[in-house]
Design an enzyme around this catalytic site. Structure first.
Site, mmCIF file in Angstrom:
data_model
loop_
_atom_site.group_PDB
_atom_site.id
_atom_site.type_symbol
_atom_site.label_atom_id
_atom_site.label_comp_id
_atom_site.label_asym_id
_atom_site.label_seq_id
_atom_site.Cartn_x
_atom_site.Cartn_y
_atom_site.Cartn_z
ATOM 1 C CD GLU A 16 -21.433 47.118 98.673
ATOM 2 O OE1 GLU A 16 -21.822 47.488 98.445
ATOM 3 O OE2 GLU A 16 -19.769 47.873 98.483
ATOM 4 C CB ILE A 101 -20.463 45.030 94.907
ATOM 5 C CG1 ILE A 101 -21.745 44.768 95.381
ATOM 6 C CG2 ILE A 101 -18.758 45.195 96.342
ATOM 7 C CD1 ILE A 101 -22.107 43.864 96.219
ATOM 8 C CB CYS A 102 -21.457 48.814 96.016
ATOM 9 S SG CYS A 102 -22.464 51.181 97.100
ATOM 10 C CB ALA A 103 -19.023 53.345 94.152
ATOM 11 C CE1 TYR A 121 -26.538 51.934 97.423
ATOM 12 C CE2 TYR A 121 -26.771 54.314 96.506
ATOM 13 C CZ TYR A 121 -27.338 53.084 97.308
ATOM 14 O OH TYR A 121 -27.943 53.572 98.377
#
Length: 183
Positions: A16, A101-103, A121
């Site tokens: 990422e 992004i993601c967590a 996520y």
């Protein structure tokens, strides 16, 4: 030229961070990689990245956006770091763009800057709060808050940032050059 800060904390998700930095730089954005408590920051998969500066030297007035990469350990470190949290709050107060992004939307929530509609996520929405969460889009833009799902959506997220900060023409050209027609 737009300027974006990418804070890196120990345990960040390498795909990422590097994808975002690369895509934004290709799009003509000045990217400042800011280490959180260290100059050489090791990611979740053992890859070490050298930061351009320390997060304590980053000034909101000089930025257009702050974007956070995920990785649970990195995200928790971003959520617990007073300098990062203060920077995110200042960016929101100045009506500048923040992203994660993601967590990492978890760290935006910790700062009180996550908007109502977001993505992250899968399973992290349980930590953040499921209201406003969607898993139907790779990238969600809600006002000045941008979120994305995870490693596989990092290029799309970088492109969305380029579109927002630089413009449609650069976005289209870069998307074509990256063969990212899936975005």
């Amino acid at each position: 030229m737009a300027k974006v800060c990418v804070p890196l904390a120990k345990g960040f998700e390498e795909i990422e961070a590097v994808s975002l930095i690369d895509v934004m730089r290709r799009g003509g954005i000045e990217v400042v990689v800011a280490g959180v408590n260290e100059e050489l920051v090791t990611g979740a998969n053992g890859i070490t990245v050298k930061a351009d500066t320390d997060i304590k030297y980053v000034v909101a007035d000089e930025l257009d956006m702050v974007v956070l990469p995920g990785g649970w350990e990195g995200t928790r470190n971003l959520a617990e770091n007073p300098t990062v949290q203060s920077l995110l709050k200042e960016m929101k107060a100045k009506e500048k763009v923040v992203g994660a992004i993601c967590a990492a939307p978890f760290a935006l929530k910790a700062a009180g800057v996550l908007s109502k509609h977001y993505t992250c996520y899968p399973s992290v929405e349980k930590e953040i709060g499921e209201e406003g969460y969607t898993d139907k889009e790779k990238v969600v833009i809600d006002g000045n808050v941008m979120t994305s799902r995870g490693p596989g959506t990092a290029i799309c997220f970088g492109l969305a940032i380029v579109r927002k900060l630089v413009g449609e023409e650069t976005y289209q050209s870069l998307k074509e050059g990256l063969l990212a027609d899936y975005c």
